[in-house]
Design a protein around this motif. Structure first.
Motif, short mmCIF file in Angstrom:
data_model
loop_
_atom_site.label_atom_id
_atom_site.label_comp_id
_atom_site.label_asym_id
_atom_site.label_seq_id
_atom_site.Cartn_x
_atom_site.Cartn_y
_atom_site.Cartn_z
N ALA A 121 12.66 116.96 56.07
CA ALA A 121 12.40 117.82 55.02
C ALA A 121 14.25 118.04 54.45
CB ALA A 121 12.01 119.18 55.53
N LEU A 122 14.03 117.80 53.29
CA LEU A 122 15.54 118.00 52.69
C LEU A 122 15.40 119.11 51.67
CD1 LEU A 122 15.18 114.72 52.80
CD2 LEU A 122 17.12 114.66 51.78
N ILE A 123 16.35 120.04 51.83
CA ILE A 123 16.19 121.46 51.17
C ILE A 123 17.49 121.48 50.45
CG2 ILE A 123 16.09 123.97 51.50
CD1 ILE A 123 15.00 121.76 54.52
N VAL A 124 17.56 121.79 49.23
CA VAL A 124 18.69 122.06 48.35
C VAL A 124 19.09 123.61 48.35
CG1 VAL A 124 19.69 122.29 45.94
CG2 VAL A 124 18.33 120.28 46.72
N GLU A 125 20.33 123.93 48.65
CA GLU A 125 20.65 125.34 48.90
C GLU A 125 21.43 125.50 47.65
OE1 GLU A 125 21.57 126.81 53.10
OE2 GLU A 125 21.53 124.79 53.51
N ARG A 126 20.87 126.37 46.82
CA ARG A 126 21.95 126.40 45.59
C ARG A 126 23.23 127.26 45.91
NH1 ARG A 126 21.08 131.10 41.02
NH2 ARG A 126 22.34 132.14 42.48
N ASP A 127 23.27 128.34 46.65
CA ASP A 127 24.50 129.00 46.90
C ASP A 127 25.35 128.72 48.25
OD1 ASP A 127 23.73 130.50 44.63
OD2 ASP A 127 23.23 132.42 45.78
N ASN A 128 24.71 127.60 48.95
CA ASN A 128 25.70 126.92 49.87
C ASN A 128 26.09 125.80 49.37
OD1 ASN A 128 26.16 128.72 52.17
ND2 ASN A 128 23.93 127.92 52.98
N ARG A 129 25.52 125.33 48.32
CA ARG A 129 26.04 124.26 47.38
C ARG A 129 26.05 122.73 48.13
NH1 ARG A 129 31.71 125.05 44.58
NH2 ARG A 129 32.42 124.84 46.70
N ARG A 130 24.93 122.75 48.76
CA ARG A 130 24.62 121.53 49.63
C ARG A 130 23.06 121.33 49.79
NH1 ARG A 130 25.61 124.63 55.50
NH2 ARG A 130 23.71 125.71 55.65
N VAL A 131 22.80 119.91 50.45
CA VAL A 131 21.28 119.59 50.75
C VAL A 131 21.37 119.60 52.25
CG1 VAL A 131 19.54 117.70 50.60
CG2 VAL A 131 21.33 118.23 48.67
#
Length: 372
Positions: A121-131
């Protein structure tokens, strides 16, 4: 995505007293949404179920996992509560909640896009600026990427993943970076709206290498406001939804080498914001593109022919509105013999549709899915 436009800022300044709640601003903004249009031949379908609703979660995207032990899971991102919501994809029953707020592995800061492939599972985290990459079924955190270097992601939202040979994956991530006052950058600065990475599993673990970043800075291929992205390896194309409200709303068609193809899908079809994208694939190369038209008063799912990209027709749910992410699975499961289509409903939960019912109701050709 709820993009903050100049119009919203003016409304806030004119009619919202100091200290008033943000939700009032959103309600005033809703008044400016166009009335529901007449969509010729619109098919309305009943949702098979909706998951339990908690508006505090601010659900954005969903994906499914079909595990080797017979698991059928629906995984959704909760942007406000910084966690993943896991349901039984067969009936919507809650199974678990994963994660908490933070920057460590296994924690999230505004998780947005989610993609499941194999047991990852790959999750984009907007506020951690990462995947972040996690291993199913335990949601064991493996690594994260995209937040390092001068080319670090700034405001990532959506992603699409392609399986390559062996244990390699190619990952495309949309980056909706803005100016300091939350406006769309000048055209000349739109050249990195999409970032491409090579994700590789080795004996020592996973590595990720940034391969390119791209986006046209002029002409028909400019990407103004980006979130959803989906690919078609057989056609060699990437579909990138452009949500800009002040111009013609459509989906820009890029090639997998990062070059704009010259094509745009859905011009004149979308009434609101082009959002979640999914692809129904057949072994012979035929199939159908599905794309959400995100509206609060009316909400549509438009269908386009896979090869020609021509518009075919539209359907809607009986209750589903304001859809961000969508996900399609052609894997059979109990109650969904031909697969299922999932759509986020108004920031709070996920609606499930029977894929076979969609296809037959719209007189769309069906087929066996290609071998994985």
């Amino acid at each position: 995505m709820k993009h903050r436009t100049l119009r919203t800022a003016l409304i806030t300044a004119l009619v919202i007293p100091l200290g008033a709640c943000a939700s009032l601003t959103e309600n005033v903004e809703d008044l400016f949404e166009a009335p529901p249009p007449e969509v010729a031949g619109l098919v309305t379908l009943a949702e098979r179920y909706t998951t339990e609703r908690d508006p505090q979660d601010n659900v954005d995207s969903a994906a499914t996992w079909h595990g080797p032990a017979g698991q059928h899971w629906l995984i959704a991102t909760a942007k406000e509560t910084d966690r993943l919501l896991v349901y039984d994809a067969v009936n919507g029953k809650p199974l678990q909640k994963v994660g908490a707020s933070g920057t460590a592995l296994g924690q999230f800061e505004r998780p947005n896009g989610v993609f499941v492939i194999d047991d990852l599972a790959l999750i984009v985290e907007r506020d951690n600026r990462r995947v972040q990459v996690m291993r199913l079924p335990d949601f064991a955190p493996l690594m994260h990427f995209g937040s390092d270097g001068e080319d670090a992601l700034q405001k990532p939202y959506g992603l699409w993943v392609q399986k390559l040979a062996s244990n390699d994956y190619r990952v495309w991530v949309t980056d909706n970076y803005e100016t300091a006052d939350e406006q769309i950058p000048a055209d000349a600065q739109l050249d990195k709206r999409v970032q491409q990475f090579l994700l590789r599993e080795t004996a020592e673990g996973f590595t990720a290498q940034r391969e390119r970043r791209f986006g046209d800075t002029a002409g028909r291929g400019r990407l103004k406001v980006v979130e959803s992205i989906w690919g078609d390896p057989q056609q060699g194309l990437l579909m990138v939804a452009d949500e800009e409200e002040q111009v013609e709303r459509n989906i820009k068609v890029y090639r997998m080498d990062g070059q704009f193809s010259g094509q745009r899908m859905g011009g004149g079809v979308f009434h609101y914001q082009p959002e979640g994208i999914a692809l129904y694939t057949c072994a012979d190369g035929s199939g159908w593109w599905f794309a959400a038209d995100q509206g609060k008063k009316a909400n549509y799912f438009h269908v386009f022919e896979r090869r020609s990209l021509e518009y075919y027709g539209s359907f809607s749910g009986e209750i589903t509105l304001n859809t961000d992410g969508v996900w399609m699975t052609q894997t059979p499961s109990p109650g969904f013999p031909g697969g299922a289509f999932f759509a986020v409903h108004d920031d709070g939960n996920v609606a499930a549709f029977d894929l076979t019912e969609i296809l037959t109701s719209m007189n769309l050709s069906t087929c066996a899915a290609p071998a994985p």
